[in-house]
Write a protein that holds these residues in place. Structure first.
Motif, mmCIF file in Angstrom:
data_model
loop_
_atom_site.group_PDB
_atom_site.id
_atom_site.type_symbol
_atom_site.label_atom_id
_atom_site.label_comp_id
_atom_site.label_asym_id
_atom_site.label_seq_id
_atom_site.Cartn_x
_atom_site.Cartn_y
_atom_site.Cartn_z
ATOM 1 N N ALA A 12 0.832 -1.201 0.000
ATOM 2 C CA ALA A 12 0.000 0.000 0.000
ATOM 3 C C ALA A 12 0.870 1.256 0.000
ATOM 4 O O ALA A 12 0.555 2.240 -0.678
ATOM 5 N N LEU A 13 1.965 1.207 0.751
ATOM 6 C CA LEU A 13 2.902 2.336 0.770
ATOM 7 C C LEU A 13 3.511 2.567 -0.607
ATOM 8 O O LEU A 13 3.599 3.706 -1.080
ATOM 9 N N VAL A 14 3.942 1.477 -1.239
ATOM 10 C CA VAL A 14 4.550 1.587 -2.570
ATOM 11 C C VAL A 14 3.558 2.175 -3.564
ATOM 12 O O VAL A 14 3.884 3.061 -4.361
ATOM 13 N N VAL A 15 2.309 1.689 -3.511
ATOM 14 C CA VAL A 15 1.270 2.177 -4.422
ATOM 15 C C VAL A 15 1.009 3.667 -4.202
ATOM 16 O O VAL A 15 0.915 4.449 -5.154
ATOM 17 N N LYS A 16 0.897 4.070 -2.937
ATOM 18 C CA LYS A 16 0.633 5.484 -2.624
ATOM 19 C C LYS A 16 1.791 6.369 -3.053
ATOM 20 O O LYS A 16 1.588 7.469 -3.594
ATOM 21 N N ILE A 17 3.012 5.914 -2.808
ATOM 22 C CA ILE A 17 4.191 6.712 -3.172
ATOM 23 C C ILE A 17 4.294 6.849 -4.692
ATOM 24 O O ILE A 17 4.534 7.935 -5.220
ATOM 25 N N LEU A 18 4.096 5.726 -5.404
ATOM 26 C CA LEU A 18 4.107 5.782 -6.875
ATOM 27 C C LEU A 18 3.009 6.718 -7.388
ATOM 28 O O LEU A 18 3.222 7.496 -8.319
ATOM 29 N N GLY A 19 1.831 6.626 -6.744
ATOM 30 C CA GLY A 19 0.702 7.443 -7.162
ATOM 31 C C GLY A 19 0.926 8.928 -6.965
ATOM 32 O O GLY A 19 0.330 9.755 -7.663
ATOM 33 N N ALA A 20 1.776 9.284 -6.019
ATOM 34 C CA ALA A 20 2.081 10.698 -5.787
ATOM 35 C C ALA A 20 3.256 11.166 -6.625
ATOM 36 O O ALA A 20 3.232 12.254 -7.214
ATOM 37 N N ILE A 21 4.282 10.335 -6.715
ATOM 38 C CA ILE A 21 5.533 10.762 -7.357
ATOM 39 C C ILE A 21 5.390 10.931 -8.866
ATOM 40 O O ILE A 21 5.973 11.857 -9.447
ATOM 41 N N TYR A 22 4.611 10.072 -9.531
ATOM 42 C CA TYR A 22 4.553 10.149 -11.001
ATOM 43 C C TYR A 22 4.017 11.492 -11.489
ATOM 44 O O TYR A 22 4.282 11.914 -12.616
ATOM 45 N N ARG A 23 3.259 12.182 -10.638
ATOM 46 C CA ARG A 23 2.659 13.446 -11.070
ATOM 47 C C ARG A 23 3.694 14.541 -11.285
ATOM 48 O O ARG A 23 3.449 15.478 -12.043
ATOM 49 N N VAL A 24 4.829 14.414 -10.620
ATOM 50 C CA VAL A 24 5.869 15.440 -10.789
ATOM 51 C C VAL A 24 6.456 15.387 -12.200
ATOM 52 O O VAL A 24 6.441 16.393 -12.919
ATOM 53 N N PRO A 25 6.994 14.243 -12.671
ATOM 54 C CA PRO A 25 7.469 14.206 -14.061
ATOM 55 C C PRO A 25 6.351 14.423 -15.077
ATOM 56 O O PRO A 25 6.591 14.990 -16.145
ATOM 57 N N PHE A 26 5.129 13.997 -14.733
ATOM 58 C CA PHE A 26 4.007 14.230 -15.647
ATOM 59 C C PHE A 26 3.759 15.726 -15.810
ATOM 60 O O PHE A 26 3.581 16.223 -16.931
ATOM 61 N N GLN A 27 3.768 16.462 -14.700
ATOM 62 C CA GLN A 27 3.591 17.916 -14.775
ATOM 63 C C GLN A 27 4.732 18.570 -15.538
ATOM 64 O O GLN A 27 4.523 19.524 -16.297
ATOM 65 N N ASN A 28 5.935 18.055 -15.356
ATOM 66 C CA ASN A 28 7.088 18.586 -16.084
ATOM 67 C C ASN A 28 6.960 18.350 -17.591
ATOM 68 O O ASN A 28 7.433 19.149 -18.393
ATOM 69 N N LEU A 29 6.305 17.246 -17.971
ATOM 70 C CA LEU A 29 6.116 16.932 -19.385
ATOM 71 C C LEU A 29 5.043 17.801 -20.038
ATOM 72 O O LEU A 29 5.214 18.287 -21.151
ATOM 73 N N VAL A 30 3.933 18.006 -19.325
ATOM 74 C CA VAL A 30 2.774 18.650 -19.951
ATOM 75 C C VAL A 30 2.546 20.085 -19.488
ATOM 76 O O VAL A 30 1.702 20.790 -20.049
ATOM 77 N N GLY A 31 3.278 20.516 -18.445
ATOM 78 C CA GLY A 31 3.110 21.883 -17.954
ATOM 79 C C GLY A 31 1.873 22.036 -17.090
ATOM 80 O O GLY A 31 1.116 21.083 -16.860
#
Length: 531
Positions: free
Chosen positions: A15-34
């Motif tokens: 559950a920790l891994v899932v939550k951390i992945l679910g939060a962290i991916y948004r940073v590179p995603f925001q960097n990609l799409v602005g």
């Protein structure tokens, strides 16, 4: 107790891994799409995720409870028949429910997009609606595993499912931005990734389910189980169980319907309004990471509360309730206050610009009431109290809605941040009052708050002193300098805070051992206070 903690450890870690992945991916995603691309994704995200959360943490738990109750019947034949009928009723009920939700989302995508003020969001809503078709199988199979106490398949499937989703979101968005530059296209790929991830999870769980031969045996001559009581219990219990996890998503949904429309009414252009909402949404992954510890506490400690509540002799639940509260407040406050201290650097380090830093600083204060809400709703479930906590959460939802409508026209997105805090702090306060009414208890002594204040003060002095010195010494580009200062300040602040907490013994040595990954902290505390 030690054996119980080991049994829960794998599910807690997954559950920790899932939550951390679910939060962290948004940073590179925001960097990609602005910021505008991030706004597009965040507008649709809560609609899709609510069904995923309801399935994963709601219906699966409700089904596992009914199946576990069936295991108390006298004979194996009765148990197997009861399990078969429960699974059959649950599956077909969820089929009807998921098809209804799918139809509503798919056919009503245009209406919902229009209500959000952006018709281009309709294709994303239609793509994401396919997620709900995985609900029936996913919930029934997960519930069956959990009822049998076999958490490994559920844990591994969760991790693989999230890893697939994150991989598709990032790689697909990168390809779309490289070859077409379409922000709405990137958003559609991101919403499709959730459906693909859910489908992969279903395939894994069903495959393992077949290999373990967990299908119950049906007795055609046995008495049929009444359908309505099972449907009623599934609905009420699944909503109650998943309600705390749905709070943040429901608040995001209110933001989707109100912020962009009100910003347009306030005179902002469409592009600027989208970018402003996208910058405001930067706070979501920060809050998600901040409540990870509270979520792990709910998974690891709260079941012990339920066990202790049922014991008539020996140690009661008081010590576990107190520990859960003090740990939730301790880590929730440390995460939120620490983020406020370094927000100017974190904002630039993660998201390229320092836009709306003050708004994000107010936004991340949500971590404190969310940490309390997650743990207290779970504890009250342990006491068998579901209706009043659900009513409290609904009232907080209404407060958030009223707050957005009244405050956003006055203060733009700062008003939305205030509205979220008002709703969430109300929920946390009322849950604490209700718990004390159900089970009179002193949650923490006055000395606890004094020690927490001192540890926060030491952390603030250390962070500000370090940031001041290193800012003078460095002469680098803005983002690189922010990354160095922000990253080092986080590490120093965390070290100083935890050292102060250990030195003052905010939590007892033995209490650290009950917390996830608390063994090293217990050793450190013993070492600091050795005579």
């Amino acid at each position: 107790m030690k054996g119980y903690m080991k049994g829960a450890a794998l599910l807690t870690i997954s559950a920790l891994v899932v939550k951390i992945l679910g939060a962290i991916y948004r940073v590179p995603f925001q960097n990609l799409v602005g910021d505008e691309g991030f706004y597009i994704y965040q507008q649709v995200y809560p609609f899709i995720s609510i069904f995923v959360a309801w399935t994963a943490s709601g219906f699966a738990v409700a089904i596992s409870k009914l199946l576990a109750d069936a295991d108390t019947l006298a004979t194996l034949q009765l148990r197997e028949n009861r399990r078969f009928q429960i699974m059959k009723i649950a599956f077909w009920y969820l089929v009807v429910l998921s098809l209804s939700c799918f139809t509503l989302l798919y056919s009503g995508a245009g209406v919902l997009a229009n209500m959000m003020g952006d018709d281009k969001l309709a294709p994303l809503m239609r793509t994401g609606s396919f997620v709900v078709l995985c609900m029936p199988i996913l919930a029934v199979v997960k519930g069956s595993f959990q009822a049998k106490g076999r958490m490994e398949p559920v844990a591994y499937a969760q991790i693989v499912e999230q890893a697939v989703r994150v991989t598709i979101i990032l790689s697909g968005s990168w390809l779309v931005m490289k070859y077409s530059g379409s922000l709405y296209g990137a958003g559609q790929v991101a919403t499709a990734a959730t459906a693909v991830g859910e489908f992969v999870g279903v395939v894994i769980l069903v495959t393992v389910f077949k290999k373990m031969a967990l299908f119950p045996q049906r007795d055609k001559k046995a008495e049929r189980v009444a359908v309505w009581p099972i449907v009623k219990e599934l609905t009420l219990y699944s909503l109650s169980v998943s309600m705390s996890g749905l709070v943040l998503l429901s608040f995001q949904m209110i933001d989707s319907f109100t912020i962009y429309n009100i910003l347009l009414e306030n005179g902002l252009s469409e592009t600027l309004a989208k970018e402003t909402k996208g910058i405001y949404d930067r706070g979501q992954p920060l809050v998600q990471l901040g409540v990870v510890i509270a979520g792990s506490l709910a998974l690891a400690i709260v079941p012990l509360v339920a066990i202790m509540c049922k014991k008539k002799e020996g140690r009661n639940a008081d010590s576990f309730i107190q520990l859960t509260f003090r740990a939730a407040v301790l880590f929730g406050w440390a995460a939120s206050f620490g983020l406020v201290l370094v927000m100017p650097y974190i904002n630039v380090m993660l998201f390229k610009t320092d836009s709306l830093t003050s708004v994000l600083s107010i936004f991340v204060l949500q971590i404190v009431p969310l940490s309390i809400t997650l743990t207290f709703t779970a504890m009250l479930q342990g006491f068998g109290k579901l209706k009043v906590p659900a009513l409290i959460l609904v009232t907080g939802f209404v407060l958030k809605m009223i707050g957005n409508v009244t405050l956003v026209p006055l203060f733009d997105v700062l008003g939305a941040a205030f509205a979220s805090n008002i709703g969430l702090f109300f929920i946390a306060f009322m849950l604490m009052r209700y718990l004390k009414r159900v089970h009179p208890i002193t949650l923490a002594p006055a000395s606890y708050y004094k020690k927490l204040f001192l540890a926060s003060l030491y952390m603030m002095i250390a962070v500000y002193a370090w940031s001041f010195v290193i800012d003078i010494v460095l002469a680098l580009s803005t983002r690189l300098e922010s990354a160095i200062i922000g990253g080092s300040a986080v590490a120093i602040g965390a070290f100083v805070f935890l050292t102060a907490v250990a030195k003052m013994k905010v939590l007892a040595d033995k209490e650290w051992f009950l917390l996830p990954f608390g063994r090293k902290m217990a050793k450190y505390q013993l070492w600091l206070n050795r005579k």
